[in-house]
Design a protein around this motif. Structure first.
Motif, PDB file in Angstrom:
ATOM      1  N   LEU A 114      39.482  39.752  28.140  1.00 63.67           N
ATOM      2  CA  LEU A 114      38.162  40.050  28.706  1.00 63.67           C
ATOM      3  C   LEU A 114      38.238  40.080  30.235  1.00 63.67           C
ATOM      4  CD1 LEU A 114      35.097  40.468  28.453  1.00 63.67           C
ATOM      5  CD2 LEU A 114      34.831  37.977  28.346  1.00 63.67           C
ATOM      6  N   THR A 115      39.025  39.163  30.801  1.00 59.40           N
ATOM      7  CA  THR A 115      39.143  39.089  32.261  1.00 59.40           C
ATOM      8  C   THR A 115      39.840  40.336  32.807  1.00 59.40           C
ATOM      9  OG1 THR A 115      39.265  36.702  31.990  1.00 59.40           O
ATOM     10  CG2 THR A 115      39.838  37.557  34.147  1.00 59.40           C
ATOM     11  N   VAL A 116      40.856  40.807  32.082  1.00 63.17           N
ATOM     12  CA  VAL A 116      41.541  42.039  32.499  1.00 63.17           C
ATOM     13  C   VAL A 116      40.587  43.233  32.427  1.00 63.17           C
ATOM     14  CG1 VAL A 116      43.243  43.738  31.719  1.00 63.17           C
ATOM     15  CG2 VAL A 116      43.914  41.359  32.017  1.00 63.17           C
ATOM     16  N   PHE A 117      39.826  43.331  31.330  1.00 66.18           N
ATOM     17  CA  PHE A 117      38.898  44.464  31.221  1.00 66.18           C
ATOM     18  C   PHE A 117      37.887  44.436  32.364  1.00 66.18           C
ATOM     19  CE2 PHE A 117      34.791  46.206  29.606  1.00 66.18           C
ATOM     20  CZ  PHE A 117      35.153  47.543  29.710  1.00 66.18           C
ATOM     21  N   MET A 118      37.424  43.243  32.718  1.00 66.54           N
ATOM     22  CA  MET A 118      36.388  43.149  33.743  1.00 66.54           C
ATOM     23  C   MET A 118      36.934  43.345  35.153  1.00 66.54           C
ATOM     24  SD  MET A 118      33.746  42.950  31.939  1.00 66.54           S
ATOM     25  CE  MET A 118      32.559  42.880  33.275  1.00 66.54           C
ATOM     26  N   ASP A 119      38.213  42.983  35.414  1.00 68.99           N
ATOM     27  CA  ASP A 119      38.640  42.963  36.824  1.00 68.99           C
ATOM     28  C   ASP A 119      38.566  44.350  37.470  1.00 68.99           C
ATOM     29  OD1 ASP A 119      41.207  44.076  36.082  1.00 68.99           O
ATOM     30  OD2 ASP A 119      42.150  42.110  36.014  1.00 68.99           O
ATOM     31  N   GLU A 120      39.135  45.361  36.816  1.00 71.02           N
ATOM     32  CA  GLU A 120      39.088  46.707  37.414  1.00 71.02           C
ATOM     33  C   GLU A 120      37.658  47.252  37.397  1.00 71.02           C
ATOM     34  OE1 GLU A 120      42.146  48.470  34.990  1.00 71.02           O
ATOM     35  OE2 GLU A 120      43.716  48.030  36.467  1.00 71.02           O
ATOM     36  N   LEU A 121      36.896  46.827  36.379  1.00 71.57           N
ATOM     37  CA  LEU A 121      35.500  47.273  36.297  1.00 71.57           C
ATOM     38  C   LEU A 121      34.661  46.682  37.440  1.00 71.57           C
ATOM     39  CD1 LEU A 121      33.499  48.923  34.673  1.00 71.57           C
ATOM     40  CD2 LEU A 121      33.177  46.980  33.139  1.00 71.57           C
ATOM     41  N   PHE A 122      34.908  45.414  37.780  1.00 70.70           N
ATOM     42  CA  PHE A 122      34.177  44.806  38.903  1.00 70.70           C
ATOM     43  C   PHE A 122      34.484  45.536  40.214  1.00 70.70           C
ATOM     44  CE2 PHE A 122      34.046  40.648  36.381  1.00 70.70           C
ATOM     45  CZ  PHE A 122      32.680  40.735  36.134  1.00 70.70           C
TER      46      PHE A 122
ATOM     47  N   ASP B 260      26.046  41.903  28.379  1.00 70.24           N
ATOM     48  CA  ASP B 260      25.258  41.082  27.448  1.00 70.24           C
ATOM     49  C   ASP B 260      26.161  40.098  26.714  1.00 70.24           C
ATOM     50  OD1 ASP B 260      22.618  42.502  27.712  1.00 70.24           O
ATOM     51  OD2 ASP B 260      23.905  44.166  27.103  1.00 70.24           O
ATOM     52  N   PHE B 261      27.362  40.562  26.388  1.00 66.54           N
ATOM     53  CA  PHE B 261      28.333  39.706  25.697  1.00 66.54           C
ATOM     54  C   PHE B 261      28.704  38.510  26.587  1.00 66.54           C
ATOM     55  CE2 PHE B 261      32.987  38.968  24.964  1.00 66.54           C
ATOM     56  CZ  PHE B 261      32.888  38.378  23.712  1.00 66.54           C
ATOM     57  N   ILE B 262      28.970  38.785  27.871  1.00 61.17           N
ATOM     58  CA  ILE B 262      29.355  37.705  28.795  1.00 61.17           C
ATOM     59  C   ILE B 262      28.180  36.740  29.000  1.00 61.17           C
ATOM     60  CG2 ILE B 262      30.031  37.197  31.191  1.00 61.17           C
ATOM     61  CD1 ILE B 262      31.535  39.957  31.101  1.00 61.17           C
ATOM     62  N   ALA B 263      26.979  37.302  29.151  1.00 56.41           N
ATOM     63  CA  ALA B 263      25.804  36.441  29.356  1.00 56.41           C
ATOM     64  C   ALA B 263      25.629  35.495  28.166  1.00 56.41           C
ATOM     65  CB  ALA B 263      24.560  37.296  29.557  1.00 56.41           C
TER      66      ALA B 263
END
Ligand SMILES: [Zn+2]
Length: 573
Positions: free
Chosen positions: A311-319, A402-405
Motif C-alpha cells: 500500500l505504501t509503494v502504491f501511494m508514494d508515487e501517487l502522492f 476511503d480505504f486508508i481512512a
C-alpha cells in the motif's frame, strides 16, 4: 527500576561508540540478562548487531567487578551472587563498546565528520523487564555543533545533552544524528517538521524543503491527522547510497547526491520521502499483529507486508503526482516500469504475496541469482495489487483514500493491538461488496497474474503492449574489468534451455573474443532463432555451448490516457 544510558564518542575517527548502562532500584539478587537486538523494525533481516560489540563488563557503584557471562550470541547474563564475585550492589554500570562503521539507514556510522546512531545496533535492553522512562545522555566532540533527534530534550545545563524515552521501543525508534549537519524545518498544522541532512549536495534546481512540505500536506490529508508531536526527515547523501527506514516520528533517508540532479531520479527521491512519511500511519501505527510489540531477538513473521509495504509503494508515487511534483505522463511511465518489472519476474508464478512477505527474512532481504525465478517482491506486486484495488473500488464511488481512512479509524479503535487480514478484507467489503473482498483476498493468497489491463481500463487508461523484435537470451550480464560474466539466467529463457549457468565467463561467440568494451556490438549482431557456438569458462574449465536466442517477451510500451476525467477521478487528482 531506573535505567539510564550514556553514550560517548571519544575519538570519532576510530568509529567506536562507548555505551554505559546504569541500573538501580532493581532486584540484584537474581541473575538477569542484557540483550542486543538482532534486527531493526522495518527491515526484515537478522543483522546480528552484537557482532560489533566488544569489551562487555560490569561494575557496582564502588567500582567492584560484577560477574557477567555471555549466554548466547547476543545475550549477557549478570550474576551478583556468583560465589567468586559476590556483591550486593545498589546500582550497577554495564559497559561495552560498539564498532560503528556501516553507513546505511539501519546501522550506525561514526567517522570524523558525524555520528549517526541507529538505536537497535547500539542499545542493549534487559530481558523480561518493562523498560520505561529511560534517560539518555550523549557526549560528543566539542567541534560538533548539532544533535538532532526526536527524543524529548531534558537537558538542564549547556553542553550536557540529556534526553528521555518513554520506553525501550521509543529509544530504539529514535535515530540520532550528531555533527555539523544542515538543519532546517517548517511548521505544518502547528507542529514542527525538521529537515536535516549530512553529506554534500550539488546545486539543485529544486527546493528540497519546499517539496517535502508539499508532500507532507498531501500525505497527511488522507488519514486527516498528525499522530506525532514533531517529525524529523533525516537524510544522508553520499555516492551509491539508497534507502529509507521509517520511525514513528522520523525517517532516515539515504540517497546518491549526484542522482538528485536528474529529474527522473529526483522523482525517485520524492517517492522515497513520501513512502517513508506515509509509514507514520501505515506500519508504525496501522500494523500487522506481529509488528509491535516487537521481539527484538528473533524474526517476527507476518504474511501481511503486502499491506505495510505494498500500500505504501502504491501511494508514494501517487502522492508525488497529487502534490503536483510529477505529471500524469511521468506517473504513468513509473507505473509502466513497475508493471514491466513484475512481468519480467518469473518467480511471481511460485510465490504469493503472503509467501513473499512471510519469507522476507530469508528471501527479499537475502537475494541471490535465482531470486527472480523463485519469488516476487511484496513491494512490487503489493503496490500493483493496490493499483488494482483502487480500480475495483471505483464502480462503488470509492477510492484508495476511503480505504486508508477506514484503516486509520480502525487503528484508533484499538491502537495497542495490530490487525489481521480479516480486518483489512472486512474494510474492503464495507467499501464495495463480497465479491470484491473475495477477489482481492485471492490476489493476496494466490499466484495468478494481476488483472492490470482491466484495472487500467476502469481508470480511463489503456495498457499497450509492444510487439518486440528484440533478441533475447535471458542472460543478465555483469562485468569485471574487461571480463563478461553471466549474472542471472532467467527461467524458461533460451539461456536456461541451452544450459548456461550464473557465474559462467563468456570467452568467445562463434570464435570472436567477448570483452566488456565490445559487449554492445555482440548484443547487436545476435539474431533470434540463429545458432551460435559459445565458449564459456566454468569453474576454471573451458566449455562449449550452443546458444539459440529468441525474440524477447512482449512488454508494455505505454499506458495511454483514454479518458482524462476518469483518470483524475480514479487517482484523486
Ligand atoms: Zn517501506
Amino acid at each position: 527500576m531506573h535505567l539510564s544510558y550514556k553514550i560517548s564518542i571519544p575519538k570519532p575517527s576510530n568509529h567506536m561508540l562507548n555505551v554505559k548502562i546504569s541500573l538501580s532500584e532493581f532486584d540484584f539478587d537474581a541473575p538477569f540478562t542484557f540483550f542486543m537486538p538482532v534486527w531493526s523494525p522495518g527491515s526484515y533481516l537478522v543483522r546480528e548487531y552484537s557482532r560489533h560489540v566488544q569489551g562487555v563488563r560490569c561494575f557496582d557503584e564502588q567500582g567492584r567487578r560484577v560477574f557477567v557471562e555471555q549466554s548466547d550470541k547476543n545475550r549477557y547474563t549478570v550474576n551478583c551472587q556468583h560465589p567468586d564475585f559476590k556483591v550486593a550492589p545498589r546500582s550497577i554500570s554495564f559497559e561495552y563498546e560498539v564498532y560503528c562503521n556501516e553507513l546505511t539507514v539501519r546501522t550506525s556510522h561514526i567517522d570524523s565528520t558525524h555520528a549517526f546512531i541507529h538505536g537497535p545496533s547500539v542499545f542493549m535492553g534487559i530481558e523480561d523487564h518493562a523498560m520505561k522512562d529511560l534517560v539518555l545522555e550523549v557526549e560528543f566532540p566539542p567541534l560538533w555543533s548539532n544533535l538532532s533527534t526526536t527524543l524529548k530534550d531534558i537537558s538542564t545545563e549547556r553542553a550536557v545533552f540529556k534526553y528521555q524515552a518513554s520506553d525501550y521501543d521509543e529509544l530504539l525508534d529514535s535515530p540520532i544524528e550528531i555533527g555539523c549537519q544542515e538543519t532546517d524545518g517548517f511548521m505544518y498544522e502547528g507542529k514542527e517538521h525538521w529537515w536535516i541532512y549530512w553529506g554534500l549536495l550539488p546545486k539543485l534546481e529544486w527546493n528540497l524543503k519546499q517539496d517535502i512540505e508539499k508532500l507532507v500536506a498531501e500525505v497527511a490529508k488522507v488519514p486527516g491527522e498528525l499522530p506525532y508531536e514533531k517529525y524529523m526527515f533525516m537524510a544522508h547523501f553520499a555516492p551509491g547510497l539508497y534507502g529509507g527506514l521509517e520511525h514513528s516520528s522520523s525517517t532516515v533517508l539515504a540517497f546518491d547526491p549526484l542522482k538528485m540532479v536528474n529529474r527522473k531520479s529526483y522523482l525517485d527521491w520524492l517517492s522515497l520521502v513520501a513512502h517513508e512519511y506515509f509509514h507514520v500511519w501505515n506500519v508504525k501505527r496501522i500494523r500487522p499483529k506481529a509488528l509491535g510489540p516487537f521481539d527484538y531477538q528473533k524474526e517476527n513473521y507476518t504474511k501481511m507486508l503486502w499491506l505495510s509495504e505494498g500500500l505504501t509503494v502504491f501511494m508514494d508515487e501517487l502522492f508525488v503526482l497529487r502534490s503536483g511534483l510529477s505529471t500524469v505522463e511521468e506517473y504513468l511511465e513509473q507505473q509502466k516500469t513497475n508493471m514491466n518489472r513484475l512481468l519480467s519476474t518469473a518467480g511471481r508464478k511460485f510465490d504469493s504475496l503472503e509467501d513473499s512477505s512471510f519469507n522476507a527474512w530469508i528471501k527479499l532481504y537475502r537475494p541471490n541469482e535465482n531470486s527472480m525465478n523463485s519469488t516476487v517482491s511484496y513491494y512490487l506486486k503489493g503496490g500493483l495489487a493496490f493499483f488494482v484495488l483502487n480500480a475495483w473500488l471505483k464502480p462503488f464511488d470509492k477510492s484508495i483514500n476511503d480505504f486508508i481512512a477506514k484503516l486509520w479509524s480502525d487503528y484508533k479503535s484499538h491502537p495497542e493491538s495490530g490487525i489481521d487480514e480479516d480486518i483489512v478484507f472486512n474494510i474492503i467489503e464495507s467499501l464495495s461488496d463480497k465479491k470484491t473482498r473475495d477477489d482481492f483476498s485471492y490476489l493476496i493468497s494466490g499466484t495468478d497474474d494481476l488483472p492490470l489491463e482491466a484495472a487500467a481500463k476502469e481508470c480511463g487508461l489503456e495498457i499497450v503492449f509492444e510487439q518486440s523484435l528484440k533478441v533475447w537470451t535471458g542472460l543478465d550480464m555483469k562485468f569485471q574489468a574487461e571480463q563478461v560474466f553471466i549474472d542471472r539466467v532467467h527461467l524458461d529463457s533460451p539461456g536456461m534451455k541451452d544450459e548456461f549457468n550464473s557465474g559462467d565467463e563468456l570467452i568467445t561467440i562463434d570464435g570472436l573474443r567477448v570483452m566488456k568494451s565490445q559487449w554492445d556490438k555482440h548484443s547487436e549482431w545476435l539474431k533470434p532463432e540463429q545458432k551460435y557456438q559459445v565458449v564459456v569458462a566454468r569453474h576454471g574449465r573451458l566449455t562449449e555451448l550452443e546458444l539459440t536466442p529468441a525474440r524477447s517477451p512482449s512488454l508494455i510500451k505505454e499506458i495511454k490516457v483514454l479518458d482524462a476525467k476518469a483518470v483524475s477521478k480514479a487517482f484523486g487528482l
